[in-house]
Design a protein around this motif. Structure first.
Motif, PDB file in Angstrom:
ATOM      1  N   ALA A 235       9.486  14.131   2.616  1.00 13.47           N
ATOM      2  CA  ALA A 235      10.228  14.062   1.357  1.00 13.47           C
ATOM      3  C   ALA A 235      11.540  14.833   1.474  1.00 13.47           C
ATOM      4  O   ALA A 235      12.577  14.397   0.952  1.00 13.47           O
ATOM      5  N   ALA A 236      11.510  15.965   2.163  1.00 13.57           N
ATOM      6  CA  ALA A 236      12.731  16.760   2.348  1.00 13.57           C
ATOM      7  C   ALA A 236      13.755  16.001   3.187  1.00 13.57           C
ATOM      8  O   ALA A 236      14.958  16.015   2.882  1.00 13.57           O
ATOM      9  N   GLU A 237      13.298  15.321   4.251  1.00 16.39           N
ATOM     10  CA  GLU A 237      14.207  14.502   5.053  1.00 16.39           C
ATOM     11  C   GLU A 237      14.817  13.379   4.210  1.00 16.39           C
ATOM     12  O   GLU A 237      16.016  13.091   4.301  1.00 16.39           O
ATOM     13  N   GLN A 238      13.984  12.745   3.393  1.00 15.13           N
ATOM     14  CA  GLN A 238      14.477  11.684   2.517  1.00 15.13           C
ATOM     15  C   GLN A 238      15.493  12.229   1.519  1.00 15.13           C
ATOM     16  O   GLN A 238      16.502  11.573   1.210  1.00 15.13           O
ATOM     17  N   LEU A 239      15.250  13.425   1.021  1.00 17.64           N
ATOM     18  CA  LEU A 239      16.197  14.058   0.102  1.00 17.64           C
ATOM     19  C   LEU A 239      17.539  14.279   0.787  1.00 17.64           C
ATOM     20  O   LEU A 239      18.604  14.063   0.191  1.00 17.64           O
ATOM     21  N   GLY A 240      17.506  14.708   2.059  1.00 16.99           N
ATOM     22  CA  GLY A 240      18.747  14.888   2.801  1.00 16.99           C
ATOM     23  C   GLY A 240      19.509  13.588   2.955  1.00 16.99           C
ATOM     24  O   GLY A 240      20.737  13.538   2.784  1.00 16.99           O
TER      25      GLY A 240
ATOM     26  N   ARG B 294       7.364  13.179  -3.173  1.00 15.91           N
ATOM     27  CA  ARG B 294       7.523  12.180  -2.123  1.00 15.91           C
ATOM     28  C   ARG B 294       7.962  10.838  -2.704  1.00 15.91           C
ATOM     29  O   ARG B 294       8.866  10.171  -2.159  1.00 15.91           O
ATOM     30  N   LEU B 295       7.360  10.431  -3.803  1.00 21.58           N
ATOM     31  CA  LEU B 295       7.734   9.165  -4.425  1.00 21.58           C
ATOM     32  C   LEU B 295       9.188   9.182  -4.887  1.00 21.58           C
ATOM     33  O   LEU B 295       9.938   8.225  -4.678  1.00 21.58           O
ATOM     34  N   LEU B 296       9.595  10.279  -5.506  1.00 22.90           N
ATOM     35  CA  LEU B 296      10.971  10.384  -5.999  1.00 22.90           C
ATOM     36  C   LEU B 296      11.969  10.441  -4.844  1.00 22.90           C
ATOM     37  O   LEU B 296      13.053   9.856  -4.914  1.00 22.90           O
ATOM     38  N   ALA B 297      11.609  11.151  -3.777  1.00 20.84           N
ATOM     39  CA  ALA B 297      12.511  11.268  -2.632  1.00 20.84           C
ATOM     40  C   ALA B 297      12.642   9.943  -1.884  1.00 20.84           C
ATOM     41  O   ALA B 297      13.745   9.571  -1.446  1.00 20.84           O
ATOM     42  N   ASP B 298      11.530   9.234  -1.723  1.00 20.04           N
ATOM     43  CA  ASP B 298      11.597   7.915  -1.080  1.00 20.04           C
ATOM     44  C   ASP B 298      12.509   6.983  -1.869  1.00 20.04           C
ATOM     45  O   ASP B 298      13.341   6.263  -1.300  1.00 20.04           O
ATOM     46  N   GLU B 299      12.349   6.976  -3.187  1.00 18.15           N
ATOM     47  CA  GLU B 299      13.175   6.117  -4.030  1.00 18.15           C
ATOM     48  C   GLU B 299      14.646   6.516  -3.944  1.00 18.15           C
ATOM     49  O   GLU B 299      15.530   5.660  -3.823  1.00 18.15           O
ATOM     50  N   ALA B 300      14.912   7.821  -3.984  1.00 21.07           N
ATOM     51  CA  ALA B 300      16.299   8.290  -3.934  1.00 21.07           C
ATOM     52  C   ALA B 300      16.961   7.911  -2.618  1.00 21.07           C
ATOM     53  O   ALA B 300      18.134   7.525  -2.586  1.00 21.07           O
ATOM     54  N   ALA B 301      16.211   8.005  -1.516  1.00 19.17           N
ATOM     55  CA  ALA B 301      16.778   7.689  -0.203  1.00 19.17           C
ATOM     56  C   ALA B 301      17.003   6.199  -0.021  1.00 19.17           C
ATOM     57  O   ALA B 301      18.092   5.764   0.376  1.00 19.17           O
ATOM     58  N   VAL B 302      15.989   5.396  -0.308  1.00 19.31           N
ATOM     59  CA  VAL B 302      16.095   3.954  -0.075  1.00 19.31           C
ATOM     60  C   VAL B 302      17.085   3.308  -1.040  1.00 19.31           C
ATOM     61  O   VAL B 302      18.001   2.585  -0.623  1.00 19.31           O
ATOM     62  N   ARG B 303      16.934   3.572  -2.321  1.00 15.09           N
ATOM     63  CA  ARG B 303      17.853   2.966  -3.287  1.00 15.09           C
ATOM     64  C   ARG B 303      19.265   3.523  -3.142  1.00 15.09           C
ATOM     65  O   ARG B 303      20.258   2.789  -3.296  1.00 15.09           O
TER      66      ARG B 303
ATOM     67  N   ALA C 175       9.765   5.917   4.713  1.00 23.73           N
ATOM     68  CA  ALA C 175       8.979   5.518   3.550  1.00 23.73           C
ATOM     69  C   ALA C 175       7.633   4.915   3.950  1.00 23.73           C
ATOM     70  O   ALA C 175       6.697   4.879   3.138  1.00 23.73           O
ATOM     71  N   ARG C 176       7.528   4.451   5.204  1.00 27.46           N
ATOM     72  CA  ARG C 176       6.268   3.873   5.695  1.00 27.46           C
ATOM     73  C   ARG C 176       5.357   4.916   6.317  1.00 27.46           C
ATOM     74  O   ARG C 176       4.234   4.597   6.722  1.00 27.46           O
TER      75      ARG C 176
ATOM     76  N   GLY D 247       1.285   9.130   3.338  1.00 34.85           N
ATOM     77  CA  GLY D 247       1.507   9.987   2.177  1.00 34.85           C
ATOM     78  C   GLY D 247       2.497   9.439   1.182  1.00 34.85           C
ATOM     79  O   GLY D 247       2.693  10.016   0.116  1.00 34.85           O
ATOM     80  N   GLY D 248       3.140   8.325   1.504  1.00 36.93           N
ATOM     81  CA  GLY D 248       4.098   7.732   0.582  1.00 36.93           C
ATOM     82  C   GLY D 248       3.512   6.523  -0.119  1.00 36.93           C
ATOM     83  O   GLY D 248       2.361   6.137   0.097  1.00 36.93           O
ATOM     84  N   GLY D 249       4.305   5.899  -0.952  1.00 35.86           N
ATOM     85  CA  GLY D 249       3.922   4.647  -1.590  1.00 35.86           C
ATOM     86  C   GLY D 249       2.605   4.715  -2.334  1.00 35.86           C
ATOM     87  O   GLY D 249       2.368   5.602  -3.155  1.00 35.86           O
ATOM     88  N   THR D 250       1.732   3.787  -2.007  1.00 37.68           N
ATOM     89  CA  THR D 250       0.463   3.646  -2.736  1.00 37.68           C
ATOM     90  C   THR D 250      -0.384   4.909  -2.653  1.00 37.68           C
ATOM     91  O   THR D 250      -1.059   5.284  -3.628  1.00 37.68           O
ATOM     92  N   GLU D 251      -0.358   5.595  -1.515  1.00 34.14           N
ATOM     93  CA  GLU D 251      -1.184   6.800  -1.360  1.00 34.14           C
ATOM     94  C   GLU D 251      -0.817   7.860  -2.385  1.00 34.14           C
ATOM     95  O   GLU D 251      -1.687   8.449  -3.032  1.00 34.14           O
ATOM     96  N   SER D 252       0.479   8.125  -2.533  1.00 40.94           N
ATOM     97  CA  SER D 252       0.913   9.120  -3.504  1.00 40.94           C
ATOM     98  C   SER D 252       0.664   8.636  -4.922  1.00 40.94           C
ATOM     99  O   SER D 252       0.295   9.425  -5.805  1.00 40.94           O
TER     100      SER D 252
END
Length: 300
Positions: A170-175, A238-247, A278-279, A282-287
């Motif tokens: 999540a931290a990497e995605q935030l970066g 993790r969900l918020l960071a994945d969304e912030a990075a991908v979108r 994101a794959r 711990g991401g997506g459906t798991e979280s």
């Protein structure tokens, strides 16, 4: 509650950015056409930059949370999150999370002398480049990665994921989210169409503003999860960071237009790396399931 970074935390973040920046300036850049010269732009065998890996080890990136008695810095999750946010911002390749988690367990991992690969959910990153492969990656099969700088293998039985690994991802995605937001704003200010910067157009303004909102919301969640260490907080972060990075990366690509797909631009690499992260486990459906179970438990 208001959280403020300490002077030491600011210094740690600056030190990591400076160390990575020196490698980029020296020509060891991974933000250019990948090595290998494949006709389709994909390198058949990306390599871990061992010089950078050693530098990160000397800086204490991998030994950050080890006790001082074991040669580490004795710091905690908040500091690790700040470091991995910087690594995500710079798009540093390699099995960073796996090597960090192996510090103190695998000889040489803490100092950057060993590259460690581990199964993260159903995927293993950098398996062929690793000096040590943790249990759980048996039977892994090579697969084509959308990110040319992250070779992947798939394992038949998904491995259990530590909450710390989920948080560091999540931290990497935030970066990444912060980086692409900055790139979009910079391009919107300098690129002109019809005699004015494209940032003057409402549609572009909205893309940049929405990206910033996602970054700040994700940052608050990731930092809070680093303080509490709670599995549910980590899942939300993790969900918020994945969304912030991908979108954010997709919107940045939209702002850049066709040039964002070229090898002269780093934008498409951020999007591809965000997709791969994101794959991870711990991401997506798991979280989502973890959060749902917690809400049901509270309601019950």
């Amino acid at each position: 509650m208001r959280f403020q970074l300490t002077d030491e935390q600011h210094a740690l973040r600056a030190a990591v950015r400076d160390a990575v920046g020196r490698f980029l300036t020296a020509g060891s850049s991974w933000l250019v056409a990948p090595r290998g010269g494949a006709a389709d732009g994909y390198s058949p065998a990306p390599l871990v930059d061992r010089g950078l890996w050693s530098a990160l080890g000397e800086l204490g990136v991998f030994s950050l949370r080890l006790p001082e008695a074991e040669g580490g810095a004795g710091l905690g999750l908040p500091e690790a999150v700040l470091v991995f946010e910087e690594l995500g911002w710079a798009l540093v390749p390699g099995p960073l999370v796996a090597t960090h988690l192996a510090a103190g367990v695998v000889p040489g991992a803490a100092t950057g002398e060993a590259v460690v690969a581990a199964a993260d959910g159903s995927l293993v990153e950098w398996l062929d480049e690793a000096d040590v492969v943790m249990p759980g990656a048996e039977g892994a099969v090579a697969m084509r990665s959308v990110d040319p700088l992250t070779p992947l293998h798939r394992v038949p039985a998904p491995a259990r994921i530590e909450p710390v690994a989920v948080l560091l991802t999540a931290a990497e995605q935030l970066g990444t989210a912060g980086r692409v937001c900055g790139l979009a704003v910079q391009h919107a200010r300098t690129r002109e169409q019809f005699g004015q910067p494209i940032g003057a157009f409402q549609a572009v303004k909205h893309l940049c503003a929405q990206s910033l909102v996602r970054v700040e919301v994700a940052r608050a969640a990731v930092y809070a999860a680093a303080v509490t260490g709670d599995a549910v907080d980590i899942a939300a972060a993790r969900l918020l960071a994945d969304e912030a990075a991908v979108r954010g990366a997709r919107d940045c690509l939209q702002v850049h237009g066709g040039m964002g797909f070229t090898w002269e631009s780093e934008v498409h690499l951020h999007l591809k790396r965000a997709w791969v992260r994101a794959r991870r486990g711990g991401g997506g459906t798991e979280s989502e399931e973890l959060l749902a179970a917690d809400l049901v438990g509270r309601a019950g």
